[in-house]
Design a protein around this motif. Structure first.
Motif, PDB file in Angstrom:
ATOM      1  N   TYR A  39      50.069  38.482   1.582  1.00 20.29           N
ATOM      2  CA  TYR A  39      51.134  38.733   1.340  1.00 20.29           C
ATOM      3  C   TYR A  39      52.230  37.702   1.443  1.00 20.29           C
ATOM      4  O   TYR A  39      51.982  36.933   1.617  1.00 20.29           O
ATOM      5  N   VAL A  40      53.446  37.573   0.418  1.00 19.45           N
ATOM      6  CA  VAL A  40      54.305  36.803   0.184  1.00 19.45           C
ATOM      7  C   VAL A  40      55.673  37.453   1.235  1.00 19.45           C
ATOM      8  O   VAL A  40      56.010  35.983   0.824  1.00 19.45           O
ATOM      9  N   GLU A  41      56.077  38.665   1.379  1.00 18.75           N
ATOM     10  CA  GLU A  41      57.325  38.782   1.655  1.00 18.75           C
ATOM     11  C   GLU A  41      56.423  40.719   2.156  1.00 18.75           C
ATOM     12  O   GLU A  41      56.306  41.431   1.750  1.00 18.75           O
ATOM     13  N   SER A  42      58.144  40.611   3.149  1.00 16.51           N
ATOM     14  CA  SER A  42      57.647  41.804   4.265  1.00 16.51           C
ATOM     15  C   SER A  42      59.195  42.207   4.180  1.00 16.51           C
ATOM     16  O   SER A  42      60.184  41.357   4.412  1.00 16.51           O
ATOM     17  N   TRP A  43      59.279  43.364   4.062  1.00 22.53           N
ATOM     18  CA  TRP A  43      60.260  44.079   4.774  1.00 22.53           C
ATOM     19  C   TRP A  43      61.000  45.263   6.257  1.00 22.53           C
ATOM     20  O   TRP A  43      59.151  45.668   5.707  1.00 22.53           O
ATOM     21  N   GLN A  44      61.303  45.116   6.556  1.00 18.67           N
ATOM     22  CA  GLN A  44      61.298  46.535   7.427  1.00 18.67           C
ATOM     23  C   GLN A  44      63.018  46.985   7.456  1.00 18.67           C
ATOM     24  O   GLN A  44      63.192  46.497   7.418  1.00 18.67           O
ATOM     25  N   PRO A  45      63.503  48.150   7.973  1.00 20.92           N
ATOM     26  CA  PRO A  45      62.437  49.154   7.129  1.00 20.92           C
ATOM     27  C   PRO A  45      61.800  50.114   5.886  1.00 20.92           C
ATOM     28  O   PRO A  45      62.837  49.746   4.655  1.00 20.92           O
ATOM     29  N   ALA A  46      60.906  50.147   5.583  1.00 20.23           N
ATOM     30  CA  ALA A  46      60.388  50.637   4.416  1.00 20.23           C
ATOM     31  C   ALA A  46      60.414  52.644   4.042  1.00 20.23           C
ATOM     32  O   ALA A  46      61.091  52.824   5.024  1.00 20.23           O
ATOM     33  N   ALA A  47      61.153  51.996   2.429  1.00 21.07           N
ATOM     34  CA  ALA A  47      61.103  53.057   2.425  1.00 21.07           C
ATOM     35  C   ALA A  47      60.675  55.066   1.793  1.00 21.07           C
ATOM     36  O   ALA A  47      59.769  54.110   0.883  1.00 21.07           O
ATOM     37  N   VAL A  48      60.308  55.053   3.781  1.00 20.66           N
ATOM     38  CA  VAL A  48      59.258  56.218   3.276  1.00 20.66           C
ATOM     39  C   VAL A  48      60.019  57.191   3.385  1.00 20.66           C
ATOM     40  O   VAL A  48      60.881  57.329   3.757  1.00 20.66           O
ATOM     41  N   SER A  49      59.479  58.245   2.764  1.00 26.00           N
ATOM     42  CA  SER A  49      60.297  59.726   3.476  1.00 26.00           C
ATOM     43  C   SER A  49      59.341  59.997   4.933  1.00 26.00           C
ATOM     44  O   SER A  49      58.289  59.371   5.146  1.00 26.00           O
ATOM     45  N   ASP A  50      59.754  61.306   5.160  1.00 23.83           N
ATOM     46  CA  ASP A  50      59.784  61.547   6.429  1.00 23.83           C
ATOM     47  C   ASP A  50      58.315  62.450   6.624  1.00 23.83           C
ATOM     48  O   ASP A  50      57.731  62.062   7.504  1.00 23.83           O
ATOM     49  N   ALA A  51      58.282  62.640   5.520  1.00 17.73           N
ATOM     50  CA  ALA A  51      56.650  63.782   5.396  1.00 17.73           C
ATOM     51  C   ALA A  51      55.958  62.365   5.530  1.00 17.73           C
ATOM     52  O   ALA A  51      54.567  62.370   6.082  1.00 17.73           O
ATOM     53  N   ALA A  52      55.961  61.509   4.722  1.00 14.37           N
ATOM     54  CA  ALA A  52      55.099  60.083   5.164  1.00 14.37           C
ATOM     55  C   ALA A  52      54.603  60.044   6.189  1.00 14.37           C
ATOM     56  O   ALA A  52      53.277  59.644   6.155  1.00 14.37           O
ATOM     57  N   LEU A  53      56.215  59.311   6.168  1.00  7.51           N
ATOM     58  CA  LEU A  53      55.825  58.552   8.336  1.00  7.51           C
ATOM     59  C   LEU A  53      55.325  59.333   8.944  1.00  7.51           C
ATOM     60  O   LEU A  53      54.440  59.081   9.676  1.00  7.51           O
ATOM     61  N   ALA A  54      55.085  61.035   8.627  1.00  5.43           N
ATOM     62  CA  ALA A  54      55.005  61.284   9.801  1.00  5.43           C
ATOM     63  C   ALA A  54      53.313  61.545  10.066  1.00  5.43           C
ATOM     64  O   ALA A  54      52.884  61.305  10.699  1.00  5.43           O
ATOM     65  N   SER A  55      52.900  61.262   8.709  1.00  4.62           N
ATOM     66  CA  SER A  55      51.428  61.328   8.263  1.00  4.62           C
ATOM     67  C   SER A  55      50.812  60.137   8.587  1.00  4.62           C
ATOM     68  O   SER A  55      49.689  59.980   9.246  1.00  4.62           O
ATOM     69  N   ALA A  56      51.430  58.952   8.532  1.00  5.61           N
ATOM     70  CA  ALA A  56      51.096  57.563   8.561  1.00  5.61           C
ATOM     71  C   ALA A  56      50.875  57.648  10.063  1.00  5.61           C
ATOM     72  O   ALA A  56      50.446  56.990  11.053  1.00  5.61           O
ATOM     73  N   ARG A  57      52.012  57.802  11.121  1.00  6.00           N
ATOM     74  CA  ARG A  57      52.032  58.042  13.076  1.00  6.00           C
ATOM     75  C   ARG A  57      50.635  58.871  13.118  1.00  6.00           C
ATOM     76  O   ARG A  57      49.957  58.134  13.709  1.00  6.00           O
ATOM     77  N   ARG A  58      50.713  60.093  12.503  1.00  2.00           N
ATOM     78  CA  ARG A  58      49.401  60.833  12.932  1.00  2.00           C
ATOM     79  C   ARG A  58      48.119  60.446  13.121  1.00  2.00           C
ATOM     80  O   ARG A  58      47.290  60.443  13.264  1.00  2.00           O
ATOM     81  N   MET A  59      48.109  59.898  11.661  1.00  2.00           N
ATOM     82  CA  MET A  59      46.608  59.167  11.497  1.00  2.00           C
ATOM     83  C   MET A  59      46.406  57.561  12.825  1.00  2.00           C
ATOM     84  O   MET A  59      45.198  58.052  12.633  1.00  2.00           O
ATOM     85  N   ALA A  60      47.854  57.118  12.300  1.00  2.00           N
ATOM     86  CA  ALA A  60      47.906  55.879  13.169  1.00  2.00           C
ATOM     87  C   ALA A  60      47.168  56.173  14.577  1.00  2.00           C
ATOM     88  O   ALA A  60      46.655  55.409  15.099  1.00  2.00           O
ATOM     89  N   ARG A  61      47.822  57.322  15.120  1.00  2.00           N
ATOM     90  CA  ARG A  61      47.479  57.873  16.620  1.00  2.00           C
ATOM     91  C   ARG A  61      45.964  57.997  16.552  1.00  2.00           C
ATOM     92  O   ARG A  61      44.756  57.826  17.714  1.00  2.00           O
ATOM     93  N   GLU A  62      45.527  58.834  15.367  1.00  2.00           N
ATOM     94  CA  GLU A  62      44.064  59.634  15.784  1.00  2.00           C
ATOM     95  C   GLU A  62      43.028  57.882  15.557  1.00  2.00           C
ATOM     96  O   GLU A  62      42.243  58.400  16.742  1.00  2.00           O
ATOM     97  N   VAL A  63      43.708  56.952  14.689  1.00  2.00           N
ATOM     98  CA  VAL A  63      42.516  56.353  14.578  1.00  2.00           C
ATOM     99  C   VAL A  63      42.008  55.298  15.448  1.00  2.00           C
ATOM    100  O   VAL A  63      41.094  54.681  16.491  1.00  2.00           O
TER     101      VAL A  63
END
Length: 411
Positions: free
Chosen positions: A237-261
């Motif tokens: 990584y050379v740079e990072s930023w917050q918040p990243a622009a992702v859709s509500d649906a994508a964020l919900a999917s990421a949260r669901r998978m992160a919780r599952e793992v």
């Protein structure tokens, strides 16, 4: 022996930090703010966390006997891994003995420090989507794996970080070169590599996922920081930023998978599995694929030192101690890496004052400058929006240079 810690922990706690890089340095400072005693271990003297810890130890952490000896002679409450290259079987042994709690637990460390284990675990969970992948133990198996993943594909060591040993290949003719790179440049060579399908994604994100103790509910709860976008070069990584622009649906999917793992890591291990996890995803529109997971603060998460009141380091420390956490984003932020351009003896840093005057914050890690493209520091900025923060951080990082001490005579 299964241990059931009393939460929140009584302070001061004694901490053994395994790995003393820049992430470990910030962890050490966060632990010390709460009065904890930190023993920092790494493979070389004077590593960043050692410069601020109460005690330090130099050892090869992949040497099971050496690590077992260290664990046997120090008396600590928590063992906190900060790097991948650790003889994790010894952590399982100390956890079974009940002599210390491994953060987040020994199973989680074993599974996530090895891409083979964490990818197999993620792939076994119905709610988690991964790219096509195969593991290979030699060049011929690597070529066979490419028939499953297709081309282009990525070849990575099963135990590594920050892009070390990673290759993107577009032809089976590159298999041998990719195998050699993975073997020679891995943090710790395991004799196997992972071959992954290339995903045509819009962006990569890190979702900092925090398992913390809720005294009101009397149980562990899972929280999330705002998603972090990042840009890589050569797998690092050379740079990072917050918040990243992702859709509500994508964020919900990421949260669901992160919780599952992370829930799976808790169920299969001992103890409450408290702490912060850096969970990485590929995102294309509303579609999301699980990529990797680290059981500790993530390098891209250094942006939280500018964007949140509680950085990822504060969150990890508070969570493992059973203290309350606040994952809220307070302002858009960005980080940009300060890199070396070559090996430098007795390094001196120039341009720091100008970088600070630009409105950014600067962290110099204090690493020996042993090679080109080594991460030496980071510039941090916040702004009214992500783009202004990224611009400020990038300009500040570009102002900082490193040169031999003799250069100061001409400065």
């Amino acid at each position: 022996m299964r241990t059931t810690p009393t939460l929140p922990m009584a302070l001061p706690a004694r901490i053994l930090l395994l790995g003393s890089g820049e992430l470990g340095k910030e962890l050490t400072i966060a632990f010390q703010r709460l009065g904890c005693h930190v023993i920092a271990a790494d493979s070389y003297p004077g590593a960043p966390a050692m410069q601020v810890a109460h005690e330090s130890v130099v050892l090869d952490m992949t040497d099971g006997q050496a690590l077992s000896s260290l664990l046997g002679r120090v008396h600590v409450d928590l063992v906190v891994p900060e790097v991948e290259a650790i003889a994790t079987d010894e952590l399982a042994a100390v956890e079974r003995s009940g002599r210390a709690r491994v953060v987040p637990n020994a199973f989680a460390v074993q599974a996530t420090m090895d891409r083979q284990r964490i990818r197999a675990l993620a792939d076994s969970l119905s709610a988690v989507r991964t790219s096509a992948f195969r593991f290979a133990s030699n060049v011929q198996e690597l070529r066979e794996a490419l028939r499953h993943t297709g081309l282009p594909a990525f070849v990575k060591p099963t135990m590594s970080s920050s892009g070390h040993g990673q290759s993107r290949i577009t032809s089976a003719d590159q298999a041998e070169e990719a195998w050699e790179r993975a073997c020679t440049q891995a943090r710790c060579h395991t004799g196997r590599v992972i071959v992954e399908e290339e995903i045509n994604f819009d962006c990569e994100i890190t979702l900092l996922t925090v398992r913390s103790w809720d005294p009101h509910q009397g149980r562990v709860v899972t929280g999330f920081c705002a998603p972090i976008g990042h840009r890589q070069e050569g797998g690092d990584y050379v740079e990072s930023w917050q918040p990243a622009a992702v859709s509500d649906a994508a964020l919900a999917s990421a949260r669901r998978m992160a919780r599952e793992v992370t829930d799976a890591l808790a169920v299969r291990g001992q103890g409450p599995c408290l702490g912060l996890f850096g969970v990485e995803f590929f995102v294309a529109g509303d579609e999301v694929w699980f990529s990797e997971l680290s059981p500790r603060p993530h390098d891209t998460g250094m942006v939280t030192m500018a964007s949140q009141d509680q950085s990822e380091f504060d969150l990890h420390v508070r969570a493992v101690l059973g203290m309350p956490v606040d994952t809220a984003l307070k302002r858009p932020g960005a980080s940009a890496v300060i890199m070396s351009t070559g090996a430098v003896e007795d390094a001196r840093y120039f341009g720091v004052a100008q970088a600070l005057a630009s409105g950014a914050g600067v962290r110099i890690f204090g690493k020996p400058v042993t090679r080109a493209d080594r991460r030496l520091g980071v510039a941090l900025a916040h702004g009214e929006d992500v783009e202004s923060a990224r611009s400020c951080a990038f300009r500040a990082a570009d102002l900082v240079t490193v040169a031999p001490a003799v250069a100061s005579l001409d400065a």
